[in-house]
Write a protein that holds these residues in place. Structure first.
Motif, short mmCIF file in Angstrom:
data_model
loop_
_atom_site.label_atom_id
_atom_site.label_comp_id
_atom_site.label_asym_id
_atom_site.label_seq_id
_atom_site.Cartn_x
_atom_site.Cartn_y
_atom_site.Cartn_z
N MET A 55 37.24 28.78 31.08
CA MET A 55 36.95 28.95 32.47
C MET A 55 37.51 27.87 33.47
O MET A 55 37.99 28.08 34.37
CB MET A 55 35.41 29.16 32.76
N GLU B 154 41.53 27.64 32.93
CA GLU B 154 42.48 28.89 33.09
C GLU B 154 42.05 29.11 34.69
O GLU B 154 42.89 29.68 35.20
CB GLU B 154 42.03 29.87 32.11
N LYS B 155 40.73 29.36 34.94
CA LYS B 155 40.42 29.73 36.18
C LYS B 155 40.24 28.59 37.27
O LYS B 155 39.89 28.91 38.50
CB LYS B 155 39.14 30.59 36.27
N LYS C 20 38.03 26.43 37.79
CA LYS C 20 36.70 26.36 38.06
C LYS C 20 36.28 24.85 37.69
O LYS C 20 36.68 24.34 36.88
CB LYS C 20 35.57 27.18 37.75
N LEU D 170 30.65 34.32 36.38
CA LEU D 170 31.99 34.54 36.60
C LEU D 170 32.25 35.62 37.58
O LEU D 170 32.97 35.65 38.60
CB LEU D 170 32.79 34.95 35.16
N TYR E 88 36.42 42.47 39.30
CA TYR E 88 35.69 41.17 39.06
C TYR E 88 34.67 41.47 37.92
O TYR E 88 34.90 40.60 36.61
CB TYR E 88 35.04 40.73 40.33
N ASP F 52 32.22 34.80 41.15
CA ASP F 52 33.43 34.31 41.53
C ASP F 52 33.22 32.96 42.38
O ASP F 52 33.53 33.03 43.59
CB ASP F 52 34.08 35.25 42.57
#
Lengths: 345, 347
Positions: free
Chosen positions: A194, A197-198, A200, A163, A128, A166
């Motif tokens: 972020m 793509e993630k 969030k 990040l 991570y 998490d």
């Protein structure tokens, strides 16, 4: 899971400092806002209106004076501190300055809500941390001390820390405040990635409206007495941004999506020439208090014609009184001040 | 997570520091006005018979307790300084910012001088149980006050200011007591405030060592908490730390360390402030998993060196250890202040 259900929403929330009911403790009331998965939310509003107070309340650093903040439909006060730390990350507005703290160690602090009492990183934690540094582009700086970083690099490291934490929701208080223009754009674009793509939900406060309009999926706009939310374009079209500086000498141009300083016009000038040259000549004229006539400027007594020949530009200004040529806009401007009052209205 | 290069460097540094501590420990037992051959000392420490019985007494009852006291006091004071610097995020914090030594002084002052109205009342300073218990009670009282404050007050600067206020109040009470006491009592109190590593008996060490070890163990368990606190309170809380509980635990550890050492040795200045900075200078790391053992070893070495310096050969008796540590510590503090002009960072 229902994708359209908000990750975060508030219900008639009042934020402020101290105890509810005490005079002067309330900062902002009646807040009903929400944010969804994969959204980048920009919080926008004049200085001192309570952006930091709101953000601190969202991450439980301040208790709401009244109303509710819900994360996935549950009141945030119902989570334990450890569970909440695994769901919400925070980057504060003050720059962190700790001597001898290495980037890698800073980023791995983000894993603390996930590690045991010793804080030892397992192989998953290391993954991570490394992935976070990779994503923000500071992997090459991992052994550098954070006090030796530039402001932009330090901000990236702070973002990498959240990040690595998490969390589904990340809240940042003015992450672009101390940065130069390219860094501002890059940081906001990073936040955008972020979110996109993630998956969030990223919420950040800012004063850079132009950047926010380009990158944010949603704007929370704090205006005296009320809060607006919507896509940036919605807020432009319904005139909400225009209200932001109603009593100041700023104008929000709905056409351009930016603020301009309001000026008394000294007169109008027509400008002819290639589009780019026209645009910047117009910029210079407006700064000096002249209006620019629409189109080719028919009917204007004063005309500026920009000619471009073999990479060299000349500005030709002609009216009843003057007829001169200049090679730079700067020289043109020095001549303009003498023109005031001789122009058509 | 350390890179292999860093791990190698830390390995070397820790070995060197440990070796230095062992050398100083040995030197501290060997050095003294009576010269005893090293082979005899090893023999005595191993439990054997010495060729002269008075050597046995000197080594077992004077030099060994004194050396162990220096080792333990150096480690404990330095670690409590490290804890305070991290919790207050202030490079000039030390073991006594909470008012612990002032509380201890007040306790001792009450016992030594407070009963001066009773005719014939007199106590000698130093390692007497009276002063130990009085100092412990005084620093414990300050700890209770600080803990009560930290449950109610969130702002760490407020706690720091209140700690300084408590200390000043205790100091003022001590002055009042001094004003009304006799010359002899005043002197025995003044000697206590100068600090002494030599007055601690083997029996007292049996209390002091476990108490300091307890404080060190609490500090070791708090390594993760301390690292979390480096970024400040907001970040610590956003990483799930219960800041009130963390402070209470760390304040308790600090009081146990500094209170115990002050009770047995008197107030010892500067070691607590200066040594954590030395450890940071040597290791260039902010991770408490590195800093804590580094501070223990550096603190022990510094204290042993100061104690050896305080009883230079050819001198009758020894200099007050408080003065020696101050003279060694002041240059370090000056260095910190000058360095921080250039760098507005923490530590």
């Amino acid at each position: 899971m229902n994708e359209t259900r908000p990750v975060l929403h508030t219900d008639n929330l009042t934020v402020g400092y101290g105890e509810a009911g005490r005079p002067g403790s309330k900062v902002f009331g009646g807040i009903g806002i929400d944010a969804r998965r994969s959204e980048l939310v920009a919080l926008f509003g004049p200085n001192g209106i309570g952006k930091s107070t709101l953000l601190k309340s969202l991450v439980r650093l301040l208790s709401p004076l009244s109303g509710k903040i819900c994360l996935h439909g549950t009141d945030i006060n119902d989570f334990t501190a450890g569970r909440f730390a695994r769901m919400v990350g925070y980057v504060s507005t003050d720059p962190v300055r700790v001597n001898n703290l290495k980037v890698y160690d800073l980023v791995s602090l983000g894993r603390y809500p996930h590690t045991g009492w010793m804080g030892r990183l397992g192989s998953r934690d290391v993954e991570y941390v490394e992935e976070a540094m990779e994503m923000v582009g500071i992997a090459g700086l991992m052994n550098k001390q954070i006090n030796r970083l530039s402001d932009g690099e330090r901000q990236r490291a702070m973002i990498a820390r959240t990040l690595a934490q998490d969390t589904g929701l990340i809240v940042l208080d003015e992450p672009t405040a101390f940065l130069d223009l390219p860094n501002k754009y890059e940081i906001v674009h990073l936040l955008h990635r972020m979110a996109a793509e993630k998956g969030k939900t990223v919420i950040f406060s800012t004063h850079d409206l132009n950047i926010a309009i380009q990158e944010a999926s949603k704007i929370w706009l704090m205006l005296p007495g009320q809060m607006h939310q919507g896509a940036p374009e919605d807020l432009i079209l319904d005139g909400s941004f225009g209200k932001m500086f109603e009593n100041t000498n700023l104008n929000f141009s709905t056409g351009k999506g930016e603020f301009r300083i309001r000026r008394e016009l000294l007169g109008r000038i027509g400008v002819r020439g290639p589009a780019t040259e026209r645009r910047w000549t117009r910029n210079a004229l407006e700064r000096n208090g002249f209006g620019v006539a629409e189109g080719e400027g028919e009917g204007c007594e004063t005309m500026i014609t920009v000619e471009k020949l073999e990479g060299r530009r000349t500005w030709h200004i002609s009216s009843k009184e003057v007829d001169s040529r200049f090679e730079t806009i700067y020289e043109l401007c020095t001549c303009l001040s003498s023109l005031a009052g001789t122009l058509c209205p | 997570m350390k890179t292999p290069v860093a791990r190698f460097r830390y390995g070397i540094l820790f070995s060197l520091l440990s070796a230095l501590t062992v050398i100083l420990f040995t030197a501290s037992i060997v050095a003294g006005t009576v010269s005893i051959p090293v082979s005899e000392i090893i023999n005595i420490l191993a439990g054997g018979e010495a060729s002269r019985p008075d050597w046995e007494i000197i080594v077992r009852e004077l030099r060994l307790p004194r050396t162990v006291t220096a080792l333990v006091a150096g480690a404990g004071l330095s670690v409590s300084g490290l804890l305070m610097q991290t919790v207050f995020r202030n490079p000039l914090a030390g073991p006594y910012v909470l008012g612990i030594s002032a509380g201890a002084s007040l306790g001792v002052a009450v016992v030594v001088m407070g009963f001066s109205f009773i005719p014939g009342y007199a106590l000698t300073g130093g390692g007497d149980w009276h002063t130990v218990i009085a100092a412990w009670a005084g620093s414990g009282a300050v700890l209770v006050l600080i803990l009560l404050v930290s449950f109610r007050v969130r702002d760490i600067m407020t706690i720091l200011i209140l700690g300084i206020m408590f200390g000043s109040a205790a100091g003022a009470l001590v002055s009042v007591l001094q004003y009304f006491s006799t010359e002899a009592m005043l002197k025995s109190f003044m000697i206590w405030t100068m600090g002494s590593l030599g007055g601690v008996t083997g029996q007292q060490l049996a209390i002091m060592v476990p108490a300091v070890a307890g404080g060190l163990i609490i500090a070791a368990v708090s390594v993760k908490t301390l690292n979390t606190m480096l970024l400040g309170e907001d970040y610590a809380r956003s990483m799930g730390l219960n800041i009130t509980l963390a402070r209470v635990v760390i304040f308790f550890s600090t009081s146990l360390l500094a209170g115990t050492i002050t009770a047995f040795c008197g107030p010892i200045a500067f070691v607590g402030i200066a040594v954590p900075h030395l450890a940071r200078m040597i290791f260039r790391d902010a991770d408490h998993a590195v800093l804590l053992p580094a501070t223990v070893l550096t603190g022990s070495s510094v204290m042993l060196a100061a104690d050896i310096a305080s009883r230079m050969p050819g001198m009758e008796g020894s200099l007050p250890v408080n003065s020696v540590t101050a003279l060694l510590g002041i240059p370090v503090v000056i260095w910190i202040v000058i360095r921080n002009q250039k760098l507005t960072g923490i530590f």
